[in-house]
Design a protein around this motif. Structure first.
Motif, PDB file in Angstrom:
ATOM      1  N   GLU A 136       0.730   1.233  12.691  1.00  0.00           N
ATOM      2  CA  GLU A 136       1.932   1.919  13.173  1.00  0.00           C
ATOM      3  C   GLU A 136       2.702   1.058  14.166  1.00  0.00           C
ATOM      4  O   GLU A 136       3.933   0.949  14.079  1.00  0.00           O
ATOM      5  N   GLU A 137       2.008   0.428  15.101  1.00  0.00           N
ATOM      6  CA  GLU A 137       2.684  -0.402  16.104  1.00  0.00           C
ATOM      7  C   GLU A 137       3.496  -1.519  15.465  1.00  0.00           C
ATOM      8  O   GLU A 137       4.637  -1.764  15.853  1.00  0.00           O
ATOM      9  N   GLU A 138       2.903  -2.204  14.491  1.00  0.00           N
ATOM     10  CA  GLU A 138       3.537  -3.397  13.946  1.00  0.00           C
ATOM     11  C   GLU A 138       4.481  -3.127  12.780  1.00  0.00           C
ATOM     12  O   GLU A 138       5.461  -3.839  12.613  1.00  0.00           O
ATOM     13  N   THR A 139       4.177  -2.119  11.950  1.00  0.00           N
ATOM     14  CA  THR A 139       5.003  -1.910  10.753  1.00  0.00           C
ATOM     15  C   THR A 139       5.929  -0.711  10.846  1.00  0.00           C
ATOM     16  O   THR A 139       6.886  -0.616  10.080  1.00  0.00           O
ATOM     17  N   GLY A 140       5.628   0.231  11.730  1.00  0.00           N
ATOM     18  CA  GLY A 140       6.417   1.448  11.773  1.00  0.00           C
ATOM     19  C   GLY A 140       5.999   2.458  10.717  1.00  0.00           C
ATOM     20  O   GLY A 140       6.733   3.402  10.430  1.00  0.00           O
ATOM     21  N   PHE A 141       4.821   2.278  10.143  1.00  0.00           N
ATOM     22  CA  PHE A 141       4.256   3.235   9.195  1.00  0.00           C
ATOM     23  C   PHE A 141       2.867   3.638   9.680  1.00  0.00           C
ATOM     24  O   PHE A 141       2.197   2.879  10.371  1.00  0.00           O
ATOM     25  N   ARG A 142       2.458   4.830   9.278  1.00  0.00           N
ATOM     26  CA  ARG A 142       1.092   5.245   9.555  1.00  0.00           C
ATOM     27  C   ARG A 142       0.479   5.731   8.246  1.00  0.00           C
ATOM     28  O   ARG A 142       1.175   5.886   7.248  1.00  0.00           O
ATOM     29  N   SER A 143      -0.808   5.949   8.264  1.00  0.00           N
ATOM     30  CA  SER A 143      -1.499   6.415   7.067  1.00  0.00           C
ATOM     31  C   SER A 143      -2.724   7.209   7.478  1.00  0.00           C
ATOM     32  O   SER A 143      -3.376   6.881   8.467  1.00  0.00           O
ATOM     33  N   GLU A 144      -3.004   8.234   6.717  1.00  0.00           N
ATOM     34  CA  GLU A 144      -4.231   9.002   6.918  1.00  0.00           C
ATOM     35  C   GLU A 144      -5.276   8.605   5.887  1.00  0.00           C
ATOM     36  O   GLU A 144      -6.305   9.257   5.755  1.00  0.00           O
ATOM     37  N   HIS A 145      -5.002   7.515   5.163  1.00  0.00           N
ATOM     38  CA  HIS A 145      -5.876   7.056   4.084  1.00  0.00           C
ATOM     39  C   HIS A 145      -6.257   5.591   4.304  1.00  0.00           C
ATOM     40  O   HIS A 145      -5.840   4.733   3.549  1.00  0.00           O
ATOM     41  N   LEU A 146      -7.039   5.312   5.326  1.00  0.00           N
ATOM     42  CA  LEU A 146      -7.542   3.958   5.551  1.00  0.00           C
ATOM     43  C   LEU A 146      -8.940   3.869   4.967  1.00  0.00           C
ATOM     44  O   LEU A 146      -9.787   4.732   5.225  1.00  0.00           O
ATOM     45  N   LYS A 147      -9.159   2.824   4.169  1.00  0.00           N
ATOM     46  CA  LYS A 147     -10.471   2.594   3.552  1.00  0.00           C
ATOM     47  C   LYS A 147     -10.952   1.198   3.947  1.00  0.00           C
ATOM     48  O   LYS A 147     -10.184   0.241   3.878  1.00  0.00           O
ATOM     49  N   TRP A 148     -12.222   1.093   4.299  1.00  0.00           N
ATOM     50  CA  TRP A 148     -12.792  -0.196   4.673  1.00  0.00           C
ATOM     51  C   TRP A 148     -12.726  -1.146   3.486  1.00  0.00           C
ATOM     52  O   TRP A 148     -13.013  -0.769   2.349  1.00  0.00           O
ATOM     53  N   LEU A 149     -12.326  -2.392   3.746  1.00  0.00           N
ATOM     54  CA  LEU A 149     -12.247  -3.424   2.712  1.00  0.00           C
ATOM     55  C   LEU A 149     -13.327  -4.487   2.917  1.00  0.00           C
ATOM     56  O   LEU A 149     -14.188  -4.675   2.063  1.00  0.00           O
ATOM     57  N   ILE A 150     -13.294  -5.180   4.039  1.00  0.00           N
ATOM     58  CA  ILE A 150     -14.279  -6.225   4.343  1.00  0.00           C
ATOM     59  C   ILE A 150     -14.409  -6.374   5.857  1.00  0.00           C
ATOM     60  O   ILE A 150     -13.555  -5.928   6.612  1.00  0.00           O
ATOM     61  N   THR A 151     -15.479  -7.028   6.269  1.00  0.00           N
ATOM     62  CA  THR A 151     -15.657  -7.443   7.657  1.00  0.00           C
ATOM     63  C   THR A 151     -15.736  -8.953   7.671  1.00  0.00           C
ATOM     64  O   THR A 151     -16.467  -9.547   6.869  1.00  0.00           O
ATOM     65  N   LEU A 152     -14.970  -9.559   8.561  1.00  0.00           N
ATOM     66  CA  LEU A 152     -14.885 -11.019   8.641  1.00  0.00           C
ATOM     67  C   LEU A 152     -15.456 -11.522   9.956  1.00  0.00           C
ATOM     68  O   LEU A 152     -15.288 -10.880  10.998  1.00  0.00           O
ATOM     69  N   ARG A 153     -16.087 -12.661   9.900  1.00  0.00           N
ATOM     70  CA  ARG A 153     -16.463 -13.435  11.089  1.00  0.00           C
ATOM     71  C   ARG A 153     -15.654 -14.718  10.983  1.00  0.00           C
ATOM     72  O   ARG A 153     -15.870 -15.527  10.073  1.00  0.00           O
ATOM     73  N   THR A 154     -14.704 -14.906  11.876  1.00  0.00           N
ATOM     74  CA  THR A 154     -13.673 -15.927  11.670  1.00  0.00           C
ATOM     75  C   THR A 154     -14.128 -17.370  11.894  1.00  0.00           C
ATOM     76  O   THR A 154     -13.743 -18.246  11.134  1.00  0.00           O
TER      77      THR A 154
END
Length: 181
Positions: free
Chosen positions: A94-112
């Motif tokens: 929401e902060e960066e795009t101006g959109f929100r969602s109630e449907h967030l699904k985990w994709l991956i976890t990264l160790r950079t």
């Protein structure tokens, strides 16, 4: 092999807003010591925002370390080390795009950068985007652009997109959600 390396000491050299820089004195195989750098990161989360048309919202922003603008998925640091990644990803969306969602699904976890940093980024996919408004920090200047996954893969393979979290996340999204298309 497990007992060949042991930390003897850790000394804080610098503490910033999201990073702490340490120098570790390590014992190697019981025969000598070495000094290793370690960067402690409080963690982050990112999101692949997918529009109803199947395009992905990307943020174009200036990155001081590279001295140029980059094209990335929305992301940000956790407010605290115990903040759930999904909460951070939702906030950053929401902060960066101006959109929100109630449907967030985990994709991956990264160790950079596992050689010297413990940064962990949890990445989510957001769909069914709901228009809201941007809430940029006073030092953020972000432009939003929407691309197809094919356009983004072309930008990855031509070197236009170099950000590791963005590359990993977009390719993971392509494999996980578009593999049958």
């Amino acid at each position: 092999m497990e007992n060949k390396i042991k930390r003897l000491s850790r000394e804080l050299k610098f503490k910033g807003e999201i990073l702490e820089f340490y120098q570790d004195t390590m014992e190697i195989d019981g025969t000598h010591t070495a000094t290793w750098d370690f960067i402690k990161h409080k963690g982050a989360a990112a999101v692949v925002p997918v529009t109803d048309e199947g395009k992905i919202l990307m943020v174009r922003q200036y990155r001081n370390a590279l001295e140029r603008y980059t094209l990335e998925i929305p992301a940000g640091a956790l407010d605290s080390t115990d903040e759930p990644g999904i909460s951070c990803a939702s906030r950053e969306l929401e902060e960066e795009t101006g959109f929100r969602s109630e449907h967030l699904k985990w994709l991956i976890t990264l160790r950079t950068t596992v050689a010297f940093c413990n940064e962990k980024i949890e990445v989510y996919v957001a769909d069914k985007l709901i228009p809201s408004r941007q809430h940029l920090d006073e030092d953020e200047f972000i432009e939003i652009q929407a691309y197809t996954i094919e356009e983004l893969k072309e930008k990855i393979f031509t070197g236009e997109i170099e950000d590791a979290k963005t590359i990993s996340s977009l390719l993971a999204y392509d494999v996980k959600y578009r593999k049958n298309k």
